[in-house]
Design a protein around this motif. Sequence first.
Motif, PDB file in Angstrom:
ATOM      1  N   ILE A   7       0.867  -1.187   0.000  1.00  0.00           N
ATOM      2  CA  ILE A   7       0.000   0.000   0.000  1.00  0.00           C
ATOM      3  C   ILE A   7       0.901   1.233   0.000  1.00  0.00           C
ATOM      4  N   VAL A   8       0.747   2.088  -0.999  1.00  0.00           N
ATOM      5  CA  VAL A   8       1.555   3.312  -1.066  1.00  0.00           C
ATOM      6  C   VAL A   8       0.657   4.526  -0.857  1.00  0.00           C
ATOM      7  N   VAL A   9       0.991   5.302   0.163  1.00  0.00           N
ATOM      8  CA  VAL A   9       0.250   6.539   0.431  1.00  0.00           C
ATOM      9  C   VAL A   9       1.131   7.686  -0.071  1.00  0.00           C
ATOM     10  N   GLU A 103       6.641  10.498  -1.887  1.00  0.00           N
ATOM     11  CA  GLU A 103       6.164  11.559  -2.800  1.00  0.00           C
ATOM     12  C   GLU A 103       5.741  10.890  -4.114  1.00  0.00           C
ATOM     13  N   THR A 104       5.166  11.680  -5.017  1.00  0.00           N
ATOM     14  CA  THR A 104       4.459  11.086  -6.158  1.00  0.00           C
ATOM     15  C   THR A 104       5.336  10.290  -7.143  1.00  0.00           C
ATOM     16  N   VAL A 105       6.544  10.774  -7.414  1.00  0.00           N
ATOM     17  CA  VAL A 105       7.377  10.068  -8.399  1.00  0.00           C
ATOM     18  C   VAL A 105       7.804   8.705  -7.847  1.00  0.00           C
ATOM     19  N   GLY A 106       8.163   8.694  -6.555  1.00  0.00           N
ATOM     20  CA  GLY A 106       8.530   7.427  -5.906  1.00  0.00           C
ATOM     21  C   GLY A 106       7.348   6.462  -5.885  1.00  0.00           C
ATOM     22  N   ALA A 107       6.150   7.006  -5.659  1.00  0.00           N
ATOM     23  CA  ALA A 107       4.947   6.163  -5.621  1.00  0.00           C
ATOM     24  C   ALA A 107       4.750   5.469  -6.969  1.00  0.00           C
ATOM     25  N   MET A 108       4.925   6.224  -8.038  1.00  0.00           N
ATOM     26  CA  MET A 108       4.756   5.623  -9.372  1.00  0.00           C
ATOM     27  C   MET A 108       5.855   4.596  -9.644  1.00  0.00           C
ATOM     28  N   ALA A 109       7.052   4.871  -9.177  1.00  0.00           N
ATOM     29  CA  ALA A 109       8.168   3.937  -9.389  1.00  0.00           C
ATOM     30  C   ALA A 109       7.888   2.611  -8.687  1.00  0.00           C
ATOM     31  N   VAL A 110       7.372   2.675  -7.460  1.00  0.00           N
ATOM     32  CA  VAL A 110       7.070   1.438  -6.720  1.00  0.00           C
ATOM     33  C   VAL A 110       5.960   0.667  -7.431  1.00  0.00           C
ATOM     34  N   LYS A 111       4.985   1.412  -7.935  1.00  0.00           N
ATOM     35  CA  LYS A 111       3.870   0.760  -8.657  1.00  0.00           C
ATOM     36  C   LYS A 111       4.412  -0.009  -9.876  1.00  0.00           C
ATOM     37  N   ARG A 112       5.400   0.584 -10.545  1.00  0.00           N
ATOM     38  CA  ARG A 112       5.992  -0.098 -11.715  1.00  0.00           C
ATOM     39  C   ARG A 112       6.795  -1.324 -11.296  1.00  0.00           C
ATOM     40  N   CYS A 113       7.508  -1.210 -10.160  1.00  0.00           N
ATOM     41  CA  CYS A 113       8.417  -2.298  -9.732  1.00  0.00           C
ATOM     42  C   CYS A 113       7.673  -3.464  -9.092  1.00  0.00           C
ATOM     43  N   ILE A 114       6.618  -3.178  -8.337  1.00  0.00           N
ATOM     44  CA  ILE A 114       5.951  -4.248  -7.590  1.00  0.00           C
ATOM     45  C   ILE A 114       4.512  -4.401  -8.099  1.00  0.00           C
ATOM     46  N   PRO A 115       4.248  -5.475  -8.859  1.00  0.00           N
ATOM     47  CA  PRO A 115       2.899  -5.679  -9.391  1.00  0.00           C
ATOM     48  C   PRO A 115       1.872  -5.766  -8.264  1.00  0.00           C
ATOM     49  N   ALA A 151       3.955  21.063  -4.470  1.00  0.00           N
ATOM     50  CA  ALA A 151       2.582  20.623  -4.185  1.00  0.00           C
ATOM     51  C   ALA A 151       1.664  20.921  -5.362  1.00  0.00           C
ATOM     52  N   HIS A 152       1.848  22.091  -5.996  1.00  0.00           N
ATOM     53  CA  HIS A 152       1.019  22.439  -7.164  1.00  0.00           C
ATOM     54  C   HIS A 152       1.179  21.374  -8.245  1.00  0.00           C
ATOM     55  N   GLU A 153       2.423  20.972  -8.507  1.00  0.00           N
ATOM     56  CA  GLU A 153       2.679  19.939  -9.536  1.00  0.00           C
ATOM     57  C   GLU A 153       2.055  18.612  -9.120  1.00  0.00           C
ATOM     58  N   GLN A 154       2.221  18.265  -7.833  1.00  0.00           N
ATOM     59  CA  GLN A 154       1.744  16.965  -7.359  1.00  0.00           C
ATOM     60  C   GLN A 154       0.222  16.881  -7.403  1.00  0.00           C
ATOM     61  N   LEU A 155      -0.453  17.986  -7.073  1.00  0.00           N
ATOM     62  CA  LEU A 155      -1.926  17.964  -7.073  1.00  0.00           C
ATOM     63  C   LEU A 155      -2.463  17.695  -8.475  1.00  0.00           C
ATOM     64  N   PHE A 161      -3.284   8.112  -9.750  1.00  0.00           N
ATOM     65  CA  PHE A 161      -3.193   7.093  -8.702  1.00  0.00           C
ATOM     66  C   PHE A 161      -4.509   6.319  -8.594  1.00  0.00           C
ATOM     67  N   ASP A 162      -4.457   5.182  -7.906  1.00  0.00           N
ATOM     68  CA  ASP A 162      -5.634   4.308  -7.869  1.00  0.00           C
ATOM     69  C   ASP A 162      -6.798   4.913  -7.086  1.00  0.00           C
ATOM     70  N   HIS A 163      -6.481   5.634  -6.021  1.00  0.00           N
ATOM     71  CA  HIS A 163      -7.543   6.196  -5.163  1.00  0.00           C
ATOM     72  C   HIS A 163      -7.162   7.603  -4.731  1.00  0.00           C
ATOM     73  N   LEU A 164      -8.197   8.381  -4.457  1.00  0.00           N
ATOM     74  CA  LEU A 164      -7.994   9.751  -3.967  1.00  0.00           C
ATOM     75  C   LEU A 164      -8.764   9.911  -2.656  1.00  0.00           C
ATOM     76  N   VAL A 165      -8.054  10.375  -1.629  1.00  0.00           N
ATOM     77  CA  VAL A 165      -8.724  10.661  -0.358  1.00  0.00           C
ATOM     78  C   VAL A 165      -8.446  12.120  -0.020  1.00  0.00           C
ATOM     79  N   VAL A 166      -9.510  12.905   0.149  1.00  0.00           N
ATOM     80  CA  VAL A 166      -9.338  14.321   0.491  1.00  0.00           C
ATOM     81  C   VAL A 166      -9.290  14.449   2.005  1.00  0.00           C
ATOM     82  N   ASN A 167      -8.185  15.010   2.496  1.00  0.00           N
ATOM     83  CA  ASN A 167      -8.031  15.139   3.949  1.00  0.00           C
ATOM     84  C   ASN A 167      -8.589  16.481   4.422  1.00  0.00           C
ATOM     85  N   ASP A 168      -9.904  16.587   4.383  1.00  0.00           N
ATOM     86  CA  ASP A 168     -10.561  17.817   4.853  1.00  0.00           C
ATOM     87  C   ASP A 168     -10.818  17.722   6.351  1.00  0.00           C
ATOM     88  N   ASP A 169     -11.123  16.505   6.788  1.00  0.00           N
ATOM     89  CA  ASP A 169     -11.389  16.256   8.203  1.00  0.00           C
ATOM     90  C   ASP A 169     -10.677  14.941   8.549  1.00  0.00           C
TER      91      ASP A 169
END
Length: 193
Positions: A7-9, A103-115, A151-155, A161-169
Amino acid sequence: MSSAPVIVVTGPSGAGKGTLIAELLRRMPELEHAVSATTRERRPGEVDGREYWFFNPEEFERRLQAGDFLEYRVYVSGKRYGTLHSELERIKKAERICVLELETVGAMAVKRCIPGTVTIFISASVAELERRLKKRATETNTEIGERLRLAHEQLEQADEFDHLVVNDDLNRAATELERVVRRELALAARIKP
Ligand code: 5GP
């Protein structure tokens, strides 16, 4: 050994990834945080081997040359952050489920490396990110500016990504994150050969 997905957050600085992961781990003790290595300074209250393995630049380089990282990135102020193979192996061997905070680039790299990796993007408004980073007050103004620019680029990458969770609360977001993780684990268990 466990065949559960990794699980990558991910998401921008100040989105509350760390706090949400801590709450997720409290609710789901079968999960374990894979501790990354970094060359950034330790913040007050951080413990070596708990939030990060704090390496000096020479140690990080030595471990990089030795092939110890699954992925690594240079983030703000030239500081390096990397996922250690040894952490993933340790958690898998213990038959636990691995949670990474990247961070986002690392998250994508892990997704590519680990099915089968599940990526979850934690989002918040730019105004909220700025408020949290300033409240945390652990970075200089230059570093906060750098983190907000990133952050602007990452947003803009959120929908990759597979899921989006908005941390409003916090409580609501933690419940949504838990639901997403439980659903993904159940799905992976069902399609396991
Ligand atoms: P911080 O300095 O706020 O602890 O972390 C800065 C950013 O680096 C955060 O977005 C965090 O998720 C990310 N990060 C932490 N560890 C790693 C890692 O091992 N690899 C990558 N690519 N990013 C990481």
